[in-house]
Design a protein around this motif. Structure first.
Motif, PDB file in Angstrom:
ATOM      1  N   LEU A 126       0.932  -1.248  -0.166  1.00 47.02           N
ATOM      2  CA  LEU A 126      -0.007  -0.063  -0.305  1.00 47.02           C
ATOM      3  C   LEU A 126       1.390   0.994  -0.132  1.00 47.02           C
ATOM      4  CD1 LEU A 126      -3.154   0.314  -0.377  1.00 47.02           C
ATOM      5  CD2 LEU A 126      -2.742   0.520   2.775  1.00 47.02           C
ATOM      6  N   ASN A 127       1.719   1.532   0.660  1.00 47.11           N
ATOM      7  CA  ASN A 127       3.155   2.462   0.813  1.00 47.11           C
ATOM      8  C   ASN A 127       2.894   2.717  -0.201  1.00 47.11           C
ATOM      9  OD1 ASN A 127       2.583   3.450   3.663  1.00 47.11           O
ATOM     10  ND2 ASN A 127       4.206   1.398   4.773  1.00 47.11           N
ATOM     11  N   VAL A 128       4.094   1.114  -1.284  1.00 52.51           N
ATOM     12  CA  VAL A 128       4.746   1.980  -2.616  1.00 52.51           C
ATOM     13  C   VAL A 128       3.792   2.235  -3.370  1.00 52.51           C
ATOM     14  CG1 VAL A 128       5.226   0.476  -4.562  1.00 52.51           C
ATOM     15  CG2 VAL A 128       6.255  -0.180  -1.466  1.00 52.51           C
ATOM     16  N   ALA A 129       2.382   1.771  -3.267  1.00 43.73           N
ATOM     17  CA  ALA A 129       1.663   2.000  -4.338  1.00 43.73           C
ATOM     18  C   ALA A 129       0.897   3.446  -4.011  1.00 43.73           C
ATOM     19  CB  ALA A 129       0.242   1.151  -4.227  1.00 43.73           C
ATOM     20  N   ARG A 130       1.018   3.796  -2.779  1.00 43.17           N
ATOM     21  CA  ARG A 130       0.686   5.459  -2.961  1.00 43.17           C
ATOM     22  C   ARG A 130       1.299   6.354  -3.620  1.00 43.17           C
ATOM     23  NH1 ARG A 130      -1.436   4.003   2.916  1.00 43.17           N
ATOM     24  NH2 ARG A 130      -3.993   3.566   2.475  1.00 43.17           N
ATOM     25  N   LEU A 131       3.033   5.881  -2.677  1.00 39.61           N
ATOM     26  CA  LEU A 131       3.584   6.500  -3.526  1.00 39.61           C
ATOM     27  C   LEU A 131       3.549   6.409  -5.354  1.00 39.61           C
ATOM     28  CD1 LEU A 131       6.269   6.076  -1.036  1.00 39.61           C
ATOM     29  CD2 LEU A 131       5.312   8.586  -1.141  1.00 39.61           C
ATOM     30  N   ALA A 132       3.411   5.230  -5.820  1.00 41.91           N
ATOM     31  CA  ALA A 132       3.879   5.719  -7.447  1.00 41.91           C
ATOM     32  C   ALA A 132       1.921   6.205  -8.105  1.00 41.91           C
ATOM     33  CB  ALA A 132       3.386   4.110  -7.670  1.00 41.91           C
ATOM     34  N   ARG A 133       1.630   5.825  -7.039  1.00 41.37           N
ATOM     35  CA  ARG A 133       0.089   6.770  -7.378  1.00 41.37           C
ATOM     36  C   ARG A 133       0.232   8.550  -7.227  1.00 41.37           C
ATOM     37  NH1 ARG A 133      -4.586   6.973  -3.213  1.00 41.37           N
ATOM     38  NH2 ARG A 133      -3.203   8.213  -2.306  1.00 41.37           N
ATOM     39  N   GLU A 134       1.831   9.092  -6.718  1.00 43.78           N
ATOM     40  CA  GLU A 134       1.839  10.262  -6.400  1.00 43.78           C
ATOM     41  C   GLU A 134       2.680  11.007  -7.561  1.00 43.78           C
ATOM     42  OE1 GLU A 134       3.365  11.295  -2.953  1.00 43.78           O
ATOM     43  OE2 GLU A 134       1.710  11.310  -1.807  1.00 43.78           O
ATOM     44  N   GLY A 135       3.473   9.672  -8.343  1.00 43.11           N
ATOM     45  CA  GLY A 135       4.105   9.782  -9.320  1.00 43.11           C
ATOM     46  C   GLY A 135       5.864   9.782  -9.333  1.00 43.11           C
ATOM     47  N   LEU A 136       5.991   9.166  -7.964  1.00 43.70           N
ATOM     48  CA  LEU A 136       7.737   8.865  -7.744  1.00 43.70           C
ATOM     49  C   LEU A 136       7.822   7.874  -8.502  1.00 43.70           C
ATOM     50  CD1 LEU A 136       6.994  10.671  -4.931  1.00 43.70           C
ATOM     51  CD2 LEU A 136       7.909   9.744  -3.728  1.00 43.70           C
ATOM     52  N   THR A 137       9.089   7.753  -8.536  1.00 47.38           N
ATOM     53  CA  THR A 137       9.947   6.894  -9.673  1.00 47.38           C
ATOM     54  C   THR A 137      10.167   5.621  -8.687  1.00 47.38           C
ATOM     55  OG1 THR A 137      11.946   7.380  -9.368  1.00 47.38           O
ATOM     56  CG2 THR A 137      11.224   8.438 -11.333  1.00 47.38           C
TER      57      THR A 137
END
Length: 938
Positions: free
Chosen positions: A885-896
């Motif tokens: 969930l942490n990874v998905a949220r940050l990916a949703r924000e556009g982080l590489t």
């Protein structure tokens, strides 16, 4: 080297024929008996790494139990495609910051150019290759992990660390942090340690025990050139307790009569010492220059052959002595020089006389290039020096400065302590000993700090005496949570006043802070006494600086209350927001953030918390960063972002594991309370209460009471909430959580018919909040408290005002609770349609905040209004793990992937692995679909 020769001869009087059989080869793989289980587990770890799943094992067992043999066997069996990196830590280097990391990573540094700049710079700073501030421990551990990942390449990496108990503290904690973050990097990490090491407690362990009887007998028979009396064999089996090295070595120290009948076999010498004696006896026939070479190698664990040759040349040791040491099976030369077994190193070093050790350390110092390794050179030079010598002491002080800059506080303390012992000038010696004591204290070694302070009784200057008093009070508080520590710190501050005004003010602040946190468990009246002393010391002070303002403001809060202190504290908060801030201001800024809560300044709290973390990160002040993050965690809970608050707690925990600094898990218990996790809160509250009495920290009692009251109110268990909250009523004047618990007390008391108690709590709350119109936060809080004790239109007006104000200052969780309470009141009045509107909004906002307990309570109330609510189906995100969930949220924000890895302290490989699992679970194919599949709750 005659004394060394005499020592060896005294070790044993057994006939030469008994100790001259050829030595057993260095733990040949074929000679491993009874280790199938252990070897199978180690090979499974490597196989797992080959398949793409990293792992760690800490192999523990006593000296000679066979750990090194297992590591040798493992390294020989891994096969092609697995790179092996090995190192052996050394006792003599425990005080050298990052010495272990340097030995581990040194051969891999050619790959460091491929690392992200912050990671490369962290490694270079840790190894003294660049002059900069101490690297962040998290960034350093990330750099080491990524370096190991690159070493694995397309295959896998087996990373082996022997004698891990001798790792310096920074290296040990960094390697442990790396181990916790290994996932899909194809790295197998194996550490061998003689005993359990608290630094590795939470890592998987493999315990190596003594051999079974039949294996022990087989090994004993193989170690003997001839026959042995069966009774002697039985006794050796019992005494060795199945220790393979003992079974190999002890028979060699026995004479024919002992082997035949066991006469005089009994010995009270510990097994490890007896093994060492046997090993030394086998080295006795070697020429003196060869034994000196062995001592040189024992004193320098780097295994650098060039250094060994240079030092040997200084001592006149001819090259053929290395051949003799190898033929005697003591040394192994393969790229580096190492000992056949770690016990040989320690036996050789310990058996040498002090003069012999000094001689080899002097040679090693002369042979070490100062421009390449000044710290090792300084340490060797100090080990070779007896009489005071300012040149040697000065070099140690410079090494201490470099060690502290790299984050090695413990190493800095060791350098300073040795420097003090070699300093000729008494005043300078006292200064250095005080600095060493302070470094020991900063490193968490309070007992050692007190020991050093005990050597400084003849201090010459009043400033030195004042500094010693300050350090002693700090150490006693850290060690025993001494109830008198706040007053001792007060006296130290008053003594410092004529000599160092800034140090005095810092000590006043420390005394005040310790007294506040001790509160009800400390000495009665200490907080008020210290606050009055601060006000007296700063009377007439018109300084506009943030540090001076917050000192006086905090003293006013403690002695006069928020009404008098409010103006000064707010000026301090403004100054912190506008003045340039450096590392020395961080502790005072943290006090400012805490005071912002007490004067109900929501914007000031947010600004100071965020700025403090930014400054602590950028300047590498690791001692304050966990506390700064804790304050930021409070802000994120106000913001209704419990996910981010929990991520901050993860970062704090990771940092504390690396640095070793203790910090009670206050953030964790509050997040559990907001989440509605009753059992977790109850467990943590019990732990906190026990810890509070052990630490003498009354503040922990307040935290436990408030967290319990909060979670019980969310669950609708009002009697229990009241029982927890009412304990804070007598301490509301302490402000902080005691003051904020009054809201929980009012809610619980009003629900169980304790109207008088609720009114008393409201009266207390009124005393510690500013007049209406001065603070939207305070006004919202008071409106919500008053609304629960009023009826009709007045209650409705107050609820609506609380909802409006909490929305204005962006505190959604209290807005949601206000709507819940308002909706419950409307339902009791029979106004179902109006109630549904408020309860529907409450469910939405409390769910979005993650406040499950209160959201469920709101849903129950909503159901009670008769509204038909569509059953909530389990959403797909619920199937994700916390890390996914942490990874998905940050990916949703556009982080590489790399940016996500840096934020969560995992590798880019691990991020990619998690994302692939997220895509599968959410039935999506790309990051672009995360916005729909995983909507932002805010």
């Amino acid at each position: 080297m005659r004394r060394l020769d005499r020592h060896y001869r005294m070790e044993s009087e057994v006939p030469r024929a008994v100790i001259e059989p050829p030595m057993i080869p260095p733990f040949s793989p074929a000679a491993l008996l009874g280790r199938d289980r252990e070897l199978s587990e180690l090979l499974a770890l490597v196989r797992q790494a080959r398949e793409g799943r990293s792992g760690t094992l800490v192999v523990t067992g006593g000296a000679g139990i066979g750990k090194t043999a297992l590591l040798d066997r493992l390294a020989g069996l891994v096969g092609q495609g697995v790179r092996v990196v090995r190192m052996v830590a050394a006792e003599s280097e425990m005080e050298l910051t990052c010495a272990g990391l340097q030995l581990l990573c040194g051969p891999l540094m050619s790959s460091s150019d491929d690392l992200p700049a912050p990671e490369r710079e962290a490694l270079e700073s840790a190894f003294g290759l660049r002059g900069s501030d101490a690297p962040s421990p998290l960034v350093l551990s990330l750099a080491v992990r990524d370096l190991l990942t690159r070493a694995a390449g397309a295959g896998a990496l087996l990373c082996v660390i022997d004698d891990a108990q001798w790792l310096d503290d920074v290296s040990a904690r960094t390697i442990a942090s790396v181990a916790r973050r290994l996932s899909v990097e194809k790295v197998a990490l194996v550490m061998a340690s003689r005993q359990e090491d608290p630094r590795f407690d939470d890592l998987p362990h493999l315990v190596v025990e003594g051999l079974a009887d039949h294996d022990a007998r087989a090994l004993l028979r193989g170690a003997l050139a001839g026959s042995i009396d069966e009774r002697v064999a039985d006794q050796l089996i019992v005494e060795s307790r199945g220790n393979p090295l003992a079974l190999r070595e002890l028979p060699r120290s026995l004479g024919p009569s002992e082997l035949a009948g066991g006469f005089a076999l009994a010995s009270s010498i510990p097994l490890e010492s007896r093994i060492e004696q046997s090993l030394l006896a086998q080295l006795e026939p070697l020429p003196a220059p060869t034994r000196t070479l062995l001592l040189l190698a024992a004193a320098d664990p780097t295994g650098d052959t060039g250094l060994l040759w240079r030092a040997g040349a200084i001592l006149g040791i001819a090259p053929e002595n290395l051949d003799l040491a190898q033929q005697a099976d003591a040394l192994v030369v393969s790229g580096r020089v190492s000992f056949r077994h770690p016990l040989i190193r320690s036996a050789v070093y310990r058996s040498a006389t002090p003069a012999e050790r000094r001689a080899v350390h002097a040679a090693l110092a002369d042979a070490t290039y100062e421009d390449r390794d000044p710290d090792r050179r300084a340490w060797h030079r100090a080990s070779a020096t007896v009489a005071p010598d300012e040149a040697v002491a000065g070099a140690l002080v410079r090494s201490a400065d470099r060690a502290r800059a790299r984050g090695g506080v413990a190493a800095s303390a060791a350098f300073l302590e040795r420097a003090a012992g070699l300093t000729p000038d008494p005043d300078v010696r006292a200064d250095r000993m005080l600095a060493a004591a302070e470094a020991k204290l900063d490193a968490g070694a309070a007992a050692d700090a007190l020991r050093l302070l005990g050597t400084t009784r003849d201090l010459a200057t009043p400033l030195q005496k004042a500094l010693a008093g300050r350090l002693r009070a700090r150490a006693e508080y850290a060690l025993w949570r001494d109830r008198s520590a706040p007053r001792h710190l007060l006296r130290a501050a008053q003594t410092l006043e004529p000599h160092d005004a800034q140090m005095a003010r810092d000590t006043y602040m420390l005394a005040l802070t310790v007294a506040i946190y001790a509160s009800r468990l400390g000495e009665p009246g200490a907080t008020e006494e210290i606050a009055q002393a601060v006000l007296a010391a700063t009377a007439g002070d018109r300084s506009p600086t943030a540090g001076d303002l917050i000192l006086r403001g905090q003293a006013l809060l403690c002695s006069e209350g928020p009404a008098v202190a409010r103006s000064t504290v707010r000026r301090a908060i403004t100054a912190f927001q506008t003045e340039p801030v450096g590392p020395s201001d961080l502790q005072r800024m943290w006090i400012g953030g805490r005071a912002a809560q007490d004067v109900w300044d929501a914007d000031g709290l947010r600004t100071l918390a965020e700025r403090q973390v930014q400054v602590a990160r950028s300047t590498g002040v690791l001692t304050v960063l966990p506390m700064a993050l804790n304050l930021l965690m409070v802000v994120r809970t106000f913001d209704g972002d419990l996910d981010e608050a929990e991520r901050i707690c993860d970062e704090i925990d990771a940092m504390l594991l690396i640095t070793g600094h203790p910090l009670p898990p206050y953030g964790r218990i509050f997040i559990a309370a907001y989440r509605g996790r009753v059992e977790e809160v109850e467990r943590r509250a019990a732990e906190l209460r026990a810890d509070a009495h052990a630490r003498g920290e009354g503040y922990a009692l307040t935290v436990a009471n408030m967290a319990e009251a909060l979670v019980y109110n969310g669950a609708g268990r009002y009697d229990e909430a009241l029982a927890s909250a009412r304990g804070e009523l007598p301490y509301a004047h302490e402000l902080g959580h005691a003051m904020r618990t009054l809201l929980e007390l009012i809610e619980a008391a009003s629900r169980v018919g304790e109207g008088t108690l609720a009114e008393e709590a409201l009266e207390q709350l009124t005393r510690v909040t500013p007049p209406q119109g001065e603070s939207d936060w305070a006004d919202a809080f008071m409106s919500l408290a008053q609304a629960q004790l009023r009826e009709g239109d007045e209650a409705e007006r107050l609820y609506r005002r609380a909802i409006e104000l909490f929305d204005r200052i962006r505190v959604p969780m209290l807005r949601g609770r206000s709507q819940l309470l308002y909706g419950e009141m409307l339902r009791r009045q029979g106004r179902r349609v109006d109630a549904r509107e408020q309860l529907r909004a409450a469910v939405d906002v409390l769910t979005a905040c993650g406040m499950t307990g209160f959201a469920d309570r709101a849903q129950r109330e909503r159901n009670a209004t008769g509204e038909k609510v569509r059953a909530r189906t389990a959403t797909t995100p619920d199937a994700l793990t916390e890390q996914e969930l942490n990874v998905a949220r940050l990916a949703r924000e556009g982080l590489t992937n790399r940016e996500i890895g840096a934020r969560l302290f995992i590798s880019a490989h691990t991020v990619d692995w998690h994302l692939r699992k997220v895509f599968t679970k959410l039935a999506i194919k790309s990051r672009n679909e995360l916005h729909v599949a995983l909507p932002d709750p805010h």
